[in-house]
Motif scaffolding. Structure first.
Motif, PDB file in Angstrom:
ATOM      1  N   UNK B  47      18.569 -51.779  12.208  1.00 25.64           N
ATOM      2  CA  UNK B  47      19.219 -51.956  10.920  1.00 25.64           C
ATOM      3  C   UNK B  47      18.369 -52.597   9.841  1.00 25.64           C
ATOM      4  N   UNK B 136      14.932 -53.414   4.985  1.00 21.25           N
ATOM      5  CA  UNK B 136      15.566 -54.506   4.247  1.00 21.25           C
ATOM      6  C   UNK B 136      14.520 -55.504   3.789  1.00 21.25           C
ATOM      7  N   UNK B 138      14.719 -59.359   1.762  1.00 23.63           N
ATOM      8  CA  UNK B 138      15.654 -60.355   1.256  1.00 23.63           C
ATOM      9  C   UNK B 138      15.024 -61.195   0.143  1.00 23.63           C
ATOM     10  N   UNK B 142      13.580 -55.845  -4.224  1.00 23.06           N
ATOM     11  CA  UNK B 142      13.024 -54.492  -4.180  1.00 23.06           C
ATOM     12  C   UNK B 142      12.308 -54.028  -5.438  1.00 23.06           C
TER      13      UNK B 142
ATOM     14  N   UNK C 215      25.511 -65.613   4.695  1.00 20.42           N
ATOM     15  CA  UNK C 215      24.297 -66.124   5.330  1.00 20.42           C
ATOM     16  C   UNK C 215      23.099 -65.871   4.434  1.00 20.42           C
ATOM     17  N   UNK C 216      22.075 -66.735   4.554  1.00 19.27           N
ATOM     18  CA  UNK C 216      20.864 -66.577   3.758  1.00 19.27           C
ATOM     19  C   UNK C 216      20.190 -65.219   4.018  1.00 19.27           C
ATOM     20  N   UNK C 217      20.353 -64.709   5.242  1.00 16.45           N
ATOM     21  CA  UNK C 217      19.902 -63.343   5.507  1.00 16.45           C
ATOM     22  C   UNK C 217      18.398 -63.139   5.566  1.00 16.45           C
ATOM     23  N   UNK C 660      20.302 -61.413  -4.033  1.00 18.71           N
ATOM     24  CA  UNK C 660      21.143 -62.141  -3.070  1.00 18.71           C
ATOM     25  C   UNK C 660      22.513 -62.388  -3.692  1.00 18.71           C
ATOM     26  N   UNK C 668      28.803 -59.071   1.018  1.00 17.03           N
ATOM     27  CA  UNK C 668      28.515 -59.939   2.156  1.00 17.03           C
ATOM     28  C   UNK C 668      29.667 -60.874   2.466  1.00 17.03           C
ATOM     29  N   UNK C 683      23.138 -56.682  10.966  1.00 13.04           N
ATOM     30  CA  UNK C 683      22.848 -56.176   9.626  1.00 13.04           C
ATOM     31  C   UNK C 683      23.596 -54.890   9.322  1.00 13.04           C
ATOM     32  N   UNK C 684      24.176 -54.283  10.334  1.00 13.27           N
ATOM     33  CA  UNK C 684      24.934 -53.066  10.053  1.00 13.27           C
ATOM     34  C   UNK C 684      26.201 -53.428   9.286  1.00 13.27           C
ATOM     35  N   UNK C 686      27.095 -56.806   8.421  1.00 14.94           N
ATOM     36  CA  UNK C 686      26.889 -57.859   7.426  1.00 14.94           C
ATOM     37  C   UNK C 686      25.981 -57.194   6.402  1.00 14.94           C
ATOM     38  N   UNK C 688      23.875 -56.372   3.535  1.00 14.81           N
ATOM     39  CA  UNK C 688      23.047 -56.893   2.456  1.00 14.81           C
ATOM     40  C   UNK C 688      22.546 -55.727   1.603  1.00 14.81           C
ATOM     41  N   UNK C 689      22.173 -55.993   0.357  1.00 17.33           N
ATOM     42  CA  UNK C 689      21.722 -54.879  -0.493  1.00 17.33           C
ATOM     43  C   UNK C 689      20.444 -54.228   0.037  1.00 17.33           C
TER      44      UNK C 689
END
Lengths: 86, 161, 760
Positions: B47, B136, B138, B142, C215-217, C660, C668, C683-684, C686, C688-689
């Motif tokens: 993922x 991904x 964070x 991007x 979450x901070x992720x 974020x 999120x 991550x699936x 949860x 996130x962009x």
């Protein structure tokens, strides 16, 4: 004289007074003077001989947790929650 | 103890052999057996794309590939992207475009972006975004990654012409 | 329009040689070729691997732990439980960035009598191979007495809520209660007369808000390698934002002196506040001590979600009043933030931030820190501020709408400035909010039309404190005239280069001639965490002062060489002159390397004057009314950076925090079932962009220099995450006529609200 802002939650001890002028040259002395005038203050602000871990103090925008911190004449003193960043 | 399986494969152009258990992923073997730690474990279930490597000319999440599947395959990792001491155009553009902050996702993006530009030398912004959607990040939001891929595309097109 | 730097004419911008340029970062080649060593990449000979056993229950008493079966398995080397950690002192310590209570930290690292959240670490096992360790973990038998869980903050505050801690008494400056509860702290601020203020208002709006845990992720899971040697020395290689704070926490948790501990910060794959408190280092250390080998522990992604430190969910009730001319007269806030399983969350900054963008003469804030059966919360980029900004900035938007005032103008009219007093008491020094709001008002984005159905444009602004704290640096002049800068701030976003640039500017050399190195706790003086938006400001100041020290030494030495007095030496643009002598820094360094001692600069700083950070957003959205999906069409962030040392990395902080915030706004959240179990620990789900969810993030760097920094730096790392959810909520209102007050504004929720509004 330092200007000490009394946190709202302490104002039950100061009879509603929200600002006090004190003669003090350190944060420790500020707290001692407050305790003299408004008994019970020290217990709320301190854990034993240190500032409560939930607090920090702004002395003229200088943030500190040290009771030795210098307080000058015309210093503004605020008791604030301690904060961390991320 | 389970008997290990012997695998022969090609990694970054070199013939390589390793022993692995049936349950090992390609990601684990690349990192732990072959000491190619450029690909990263971010989620271990396909993922996040931090583990992206090329396998038989396609970008794959190596956490979702069993190590035994590498038998007879051609694997390219981020360690193989720069050639003869020279960074690849994609890598150079990432640096000049500040397309990385912590850098953990960067190897995966380098592989995916390079694969995109080899397949589609003239991608639109949306095509770039779609191709990279499986990686991904964070830290960067991007923006600079996309711009760096666009810059690389321009340079690579010029080089061709 | 993409990236712009605005220097308001009032600020007298200085010209620099290196500062403001965009050199390639010094660690860049390592990172694009996969050579950089992150903690999970690090290995030692004879290394063992650790795996955790975690509570499957959200709330349970731990009755017994039987490790005997696991210990018999071939390949298993050691097991650890809380019995292997010394009894913690009930001691709270200031770690520079807020306080940590060691009893709570120890109980979080390995559960003591109770498991307080699903995923709470209960035991760990070390084995020769990670798969053996994970298999062995399944053979550790834990007997639980399951207790009812509570996972919503208002439920946890009720009289009859399940109690997490038997002796948690609410900390307050007021009179203390004697009865234990789940309320860790109550904060109360007052300024002026809030009832009078509302009485003077022509319009009063009061709203309630709810946000979920996020979450901070960071893409890199937590990882450490610990080596506890037979001589009693412990060395830990770890992913951390602060190696000195890890050292301190290890010393306290393991009750060994800091002199016996070395912490090596590996390259770090994101932190955002979540990699400051320790999780696996003390556990790996104990396992290493027990088995006599280095032990590596890397967390799985589900462990990161369930067992580390997300940011709080919250309930907020905020009321604001204004005159019909748009002057804010009063503000009142009631805030409850979850703290997770142990007290000491971020309600404090929440209370301080709620009205911090505005000059409101009458205000009252009540804030509650509430424990419940979720992982203990940690900082997440401007912690606590994003929540309250959602409330305040959407109410301001409603007021603007009701009064027919432009939303930016209403903010400008009431904006905090130098001298404005915050509700918690202190006044602001020179800040850049007004200039930041002006920048979005004058931006191309704001002045370009937005057309089409289901489209809307929203604005919001936000505030964060910036930290100063301690940093140290040393700088060695090399024989070839380059300089090695030795510093201790783990580099999350390119800071080693911005520090090198500040040193280079001071010495008059090129950034490429500086070799910055992030080193371990034995190799540099004490340095506080990389966080709090402080590194470019404080460690930058240290680099600058180390450079001044070098320059002073060069002047002394060249004066000897040229047989004159140090006062006679002129230094400009890195060139040293006396009479008809002239040498560049490099030339002089080469000369001096042949005679006399090495030139080593040093600095240790603990600066005040970090000031504050403000940012503002404009966001255009398009809502798909059939699915509730929100598309971000265009996004602009303006932020006061004081002075952008390396503009690309300042833009990067602004863009990263914005995205974020977008994720927090739109997708999120932690989903809990009624057993208190987290259902989306991947991550699936949860969500996130991704790059495909976003447009370019346009940046406007506003430079209102900070007078308390040699180059005018204000920290930039955090505040960008504060306004996006509010700006997006405001934009969605303009697109649909619906005010969404709970986060995330995910498709099912928005779709439902649209359907309800349409009478379906």
């Amino acid at each position: 004289m330092a200007i000490v802002f009394i946190p709202a939650q302490l104002q039950d001890l100061t009879d509603g007074l929200d600002q006090v002028e004190l003669d003090a040259s350190s944060l420790r002395e500020v707290i001692a003077r407050l305790e003299e005038r408004f008994p019970g203050t020290k217990d709320r602000l301190c854990d034993d001989d240190e500032l409560s871990p939930a607090l920090q103090v702004s002395v003229n925008h200088v943030m500190t947790r040290r009771l030795r911190a210098e307080v000058g004449p015309d210093s503004e003193v605020h008791f604030l929650p301690s904060i961390g960043g991320g | 103890m389970t008997k290990k399986i012997h695998v022969s494969t090609t990694v970054n152009g070199e013939a390589v052999e390793f022993l692995c258990e049936a349950r090992h992923s390609l990601l684990e073997v690349l990192r732990d057996e072959l000491a190619l730690t450029g690909c990263k474990e971010g989620c271990n279930n396909g993922n996040c794309g931090a583990c992206t490597v090329m396998m038989n000319r396609l970008p794959v999440d190596s956490c979702c590939v069993l190590a035994v599947e590498a038998e007879g395959a051609e694997i390219e990792t981020v360690e193989g992207v720069a050639a003869q001491g020279q960074l690849h155009t994609v890598q150079q553009c990432f640096l000049e475009g500040a397309a990385l902050q912590c850098g953990i996702c960067t190897p995966g993006f380098i592989i995916t972006a390079k694969a995109l530009l080899e397949r589609n030398p003239n991608p639109s912004e949306q095509e770039i975004r779609f191709a990279l959607a499986g990686n991904l990040c964070r830290c960067t939001g991007y923006d600079k990654i996309i711009r760096s891929v666009q810059a690389a595309a321009e340079i690579m097109k010029e080089a061709q012409s | 329009m993409s990236n712009v730097i605005v220097q308001p004419s009032s600020t007298n911008p200085k010209k620099y040689n290196v500062i403001g340029t965009r050199p390639v970062r010094h660690d860049g080649a390592d990172k694009v070729t996969g050579k950089a060593i992150y903690a999970a990449d690090f290995a030692l000979p004879n290394m063992a691997h650790g795996a955790y056993i975690r509570s499957p229950h959200a709330h349970a008493r731990i009755l017994s732990i039987d490790t005997s079966e696991a210990e018999k398995m071939p390949g298993v080397l050691a097991v650890a439980t809380s019995a292997d950690l010394p009894d913690p002192w009930d001691k709270t310590e200031e770690l520079g960035e807020g306080c940590i209570n060691y009893a709570h930290l120890s109980g979080n690292v390995l559960a003591r009598k109770k498991a307080l959240y699903r995923g709470h670490a209960v035991a760990a096992v070390a084995a020769t191979d990670i798969h053996i360790a994970q298999e062995a973990a399944k053979w550790i038998k834990v007997e639980y007495e399951v207790l009812p869980p509570v996972t919503w903050v208002l439920d946890a505050m009720k009289e009859d809520a399940p109690l997490l801690h038997e002796n948690l008494i609410t900390q307050t400056l007021g009179e203390k209660s004697t009865k234990p509860s789940n309320i860790g702290q109550h904060i109360h601020f007052e300024q002026g007369d809030v009832e009078q203020g509302f009485a003077e208002a022509d319009i009063v709006i009061e709203r309630e808000y709810r946000t979920e845990t996020v979450h901070q992720g960071y893409i890199e899971p937590h990882a450490s390698v610990a080596l506890w040697n037979e001589d009693g020395r412990l060395k830990v290689w770890t992913a951390t934002q602060g190696s000195f704070t890890v050292r301190q926490q290890l010393a306290e948790l393991l009750k060994i002196p800091v002199s016996k501990i070395t912490v090596v910060p590996c390259e770090i794959g994101g932190g955002f506040g979540g990699k400051i408190a320790v999780y696996e280092p003390p556990v790996a250390a104990v396992l290493s001590r027990k088995c006599g080998r280095p032990v590596k522990i890397t967390m799985r992604r589900d462990e990161v979600f369930e067992g580390t430190g997300p940011t709080p969910g919250s309930f907020m009730r905020v009321k604001m009043g204004a005159t019909k001319e748009g002057r804010l007269t009063a503000g009142k806030a009631w805030l409850a933030y979850d703290a997770g399983a142990f007290p000491g969350g971020v309600i404090g900054p929440g209370c301080m931030c709620v009205f911090s963008c505005y000059d409101i003469p009458n205000a009252m804030v009540d804030g509650y820190d509430v424990v419940l059966n979720k992982p203990k919360t940690q900082a997440y980029r401007a912690p606590g501020s994003t929540h309250v900004a959602l409330a305040t900035e959407t109410i301001i938007d409603e007021i603007a709408g009701e009064l027919g005032i432009d939303p930016i103008d209403l903010r400008l009219q009431n904006a905090a400035k130098e001298g404005t007093r915050r509700v918690d008491g202190p006044t602001y020094p020179r800040i850049g909010l007004v200039e930041t709001l002006q920048a979005i008002k004058e931006s191309e984005h704001w002045n370009s039309p937005l057309e089409g159905p289901n489209r809307g444009r929203g604005v919001a602004c936000g505030f964060w404190f910036n930290a100063g704290l301690k940093s140290s640096a040393a700088a060695n002049v090399n024989d070839d005239g380059t300089v090695t800068l030795v510093e201790g701030s783990p580099d999350i976003g390119g800071t080693r280069t911005s520090l090198a640039m500040q040193l280079a500017e001071t010495l008059g050399i090129a950034a490429e001639d500086v070799n910055p190195q992030v080193v371990d706790t034995d190799s540099v003086g004490f340095t506080d965490v990389t966080g709090g938006s402080r590194v470019t400001f404080a460690t930058g100041l240290a680099a600058h002062e180390a450079a001044l020290d070098i320059r002073g030494q060069m002047i002394e030495r060249v004066a000897e060489m040229w047989e004159c007095k140090p006062e006679d030496i002129q230094v400009e643009g890195g060139v040293y002159r006396y009479d008809d002598h002239s040498l560049t820094f490099k030339e002089l360094a080469v000369e001096l390397s042949k005679t006399g001692e090495a030139i080593v600069g040093r600095a240790a700083v603990n600066p005040q004057g970090a000031t504050n950070a403000f940012s503002a957003n404009i966001v255009d959205v398009e809502v798909d009314t059939e699915t509730g999906k929100v598309k971000i069409l265009r996004f602009t962030i303006a932020q006061d950076a004081g002075k952008a040392i390396h503009p690309s990395y300042v833009e990067g902080q602004m863009q990263g925090g914005s995205v974020q915030g977008i994720g927090w706004a739109l997708n999120e959240e932690y989903f809990y079932d009624d057993r208190g179990e987290l259902k989306n620990a991947s991550f699936l789900d949860y969500r996130m962009p991704t790059s495909y969810d976003l447009p370019m993030i346009e940046t406007i760097i506003v430079e209102v220099p900070n007078p308390d920094h040699p180059f005018g730096v204000r920290g930039v790392g955090e505040v960008s995450i504060v306004p996006p959810p509010a700006a997006i909520a405001n934009a969605i209102y303009r697109a649909t006529g619906i005010r969404m007050r709970n986060l995330p504004i995910s498709p099912p929720r928005l779709w439902k609200a649209i359907a309800e509004r349409n009478g379906q």
